[in-house]
Design a protein around this motif. Structure first.
Motif, PDB file in Angstrom:
ATOM      1  N   TYR A 143     -16.292  15.231-114.109  1.00  0.00           N
ATOM      2  CA  TYR A 143     -14.613  15.911-114.394  1.00  0.00           C
ATOM      3  C   TYR A 143     -14.273  15.318-115.637  1.00  0.00           C
ATOM      4  N   ALA A 144     -13.786  16.030-116.164  1.00  0.00           N
ATOM      5  CA  ALA A 144     -13.101  16.105-117.500  1.00  0.00           C
ATOM      6  C   ALA A 144     -10.960  16.070-117.468  1.00  0.00           C
ATOM      7  N   LEU A 145     -11.057  15.550-118.644  1.00  0.00           N
ATOM      8  CA  LEU A 145      -9.371  15.956-118.724  1.00  0.00           C
ATOM      9  C   LEU A 145      -9.566  16.843-120.580  1.00  0.00           C
ATOM     10  N   VAL A 146      -9.095  18.172-120.098  1.00  0.00           N
ATOM     11  CA  VAL A 146      -8.924  19.032-120.837  1.00  0.00           C
ATOM     12  C   VAL A 146      -7.297  19.825-121.641  1.00  0.00           C
ATOM     13  N   PRO A 147      -7.005  19.689-122.467  1.00  0.00           N
ATOM     14  CA  PRO A 147      -5.991  20.496-122.439  1.00  0.00           C
ATOM     15  C   PRO A 147      -5.561  21.920-122.264  1.00  0.00           C
ATOM     16  N   LEU A 148      -4.356  22.075-121.156  1.00  0.00           N
ATOM     17  CA  LEU A 148      -4.958  24.347-121.831  1.00  0.00           C
ATOM     18  C   LEU A 148      -3.782  24.272-121.592  1.00  0.00           C
ATOM     19  N   ARG A 149      -2.762  24.037-122.332  1.00  0.00           N
ATOM     20  CA  ARG A 149      -1.882  24.946-123.955  1.00  0.00           C
ATOM     21  C   ARG A 149      -1.003  23.555-123.646  1.00  0.00           C
ATOM     22  N   LEU A 150      -0.121  23.908-124.920  1.00  0.00           N
ATOM     23  CA  LEU A 150       1.109  23.145-126.322  1.00  0.00           C
ATOM     24  C   LEU A 150       1.811  24.105-126.009  1.00  0.00           C
ATOM     25  N   TYR A 151       3.037  23.446-125.669  1.00  0.00           N
ATOM     26  CA  TYR A 151       4.230  24.188-126.036  1.00  0.00           C
ATOM     27  C   TYR A 151       5.554  22.946-125.358  1.00  0.00           C
ATOM     28  N   PHE A 152       6.981  23.928-126.621  1.00  0.00           N
ATOM     29  CA  PHE A 152       7.734  23.190-126.154  1.00  0.00           C
ATOM     30  C   PHE A 152       9.009  23.370-124.876  1.00  0.00           C
ATOM     31  N   LYS A 183       5.144  18.861-125.516  1.00  0.00           N
ATOM     32  CA  LYS A 183       3.981  18.972-123.851  1.00  0.00           C
ATOM     33  C   LYS A 183       3.076  19.303-124.258  1.00  0.00           C
ATOM     34  N   VAL A 184       2.550  18.780-123.148  1.00  0.00           N
ATOM     35  CA  VAL A 184       0.712  18.879-123.360  1.00  0.00           C
ATOM     36  C   VAL A 184       0.054  19.763-121.843  1.00  0.00           C
ATOM     37  N   GLU A 185       0.093  20.847-121.626  1.00  0.00           N
ATOM     38  CA  GLU A 185      -0.833  20.352-120.183  1.00  0.00           C
ATOM     39  C   GLU A 185      -2.243  20.514-120.027  1.00  0.00           C
ATOM     40  N   LEU A 186      -2.490  19.432-118.762  1.00  0.00           N
ATOM     41  CA  LEU A 186      -3.425  18.842-118.807  1.00  0.00           C
ATOM     42  C   LEU A 186      -4.443  19.480-117.813  1.00  0.00           C
TER      43      LEU A 186
END
Length: 152
Positions: free
Chosen positions: A100-109, A115-118
């Motif tokens: 398992y890993a924590l990966v950022p999917l998108r960065l948005y306002f 905000k970061v979607e992890l």
């Protein structure tokens, strides 16, 4: 006000199975926010780690603000993510499991805040990636055939 996408991580969906998604705030400096408003960011090889009861995002490249001064930020510094304590505990337990890993999917306002979607992700094997490519090709061919049928 809604959401405005800054950048997304297309590679993550190819490399991992995303099992769960989390929305996190991110601790930034002023010039970083200005650089993001200009649409500059690269999350190609970024990842998140849970350390000392906090979550940090590594390898997120936010280039220095063009009109900044000597107070400009370091483009590749680790950035703290803002999550609820219960979510951090859950992520810590899950990332201790093998694969398992924590990966950022998108960065948005979102409503003026960055905000970061992890994604809680499990690595794909080579045959999984090939299977995904086959399915994408099949869907594309099917859509093309339907398009042709509706024209004629």
């Amino acid at each position: 006000m809604g959401e405005k996408l800054i950048c997304n991580n297309k590679k993550a969906f190819h490399e991992y199975f995303i099992e769960e998604k989390f929305e996190a705030g991110i601790s930034l400096k002023g010039t970083e926010v200005k650089s993001l408003r200009a649409g500059k960011a690269n999350m190609g090889d970024s990842f998140a780690l849970v350390r000392g009861g906090e979550v940090f995002l590594h390898n997120l490249n936010i280039p220095p603000y063009d009109f900044g001064n000597r107070e400009n930020h370091d483009p590749d510094r680790p950035r703290k993510l803002l999550l609820h304590l219960a979510e951090i505990g859950k992520l810590f337990i899950k990332t201790q499991e093998r694969g398992y890993a924590l990966v950022p999917l998108r960065l948005y306002f979102k409503n003026g805040l960055v905000k970061v979607e992890l994604g809680l992700a499990k690595g794909k094997k080579l045959y999984d990636k090939r299977e995904d490519l086959k399915q994408k090709d099949h869907k594309r061919e099917l859509a093309q055939a339907l398009k042709e049928r509706h024209r004629g």
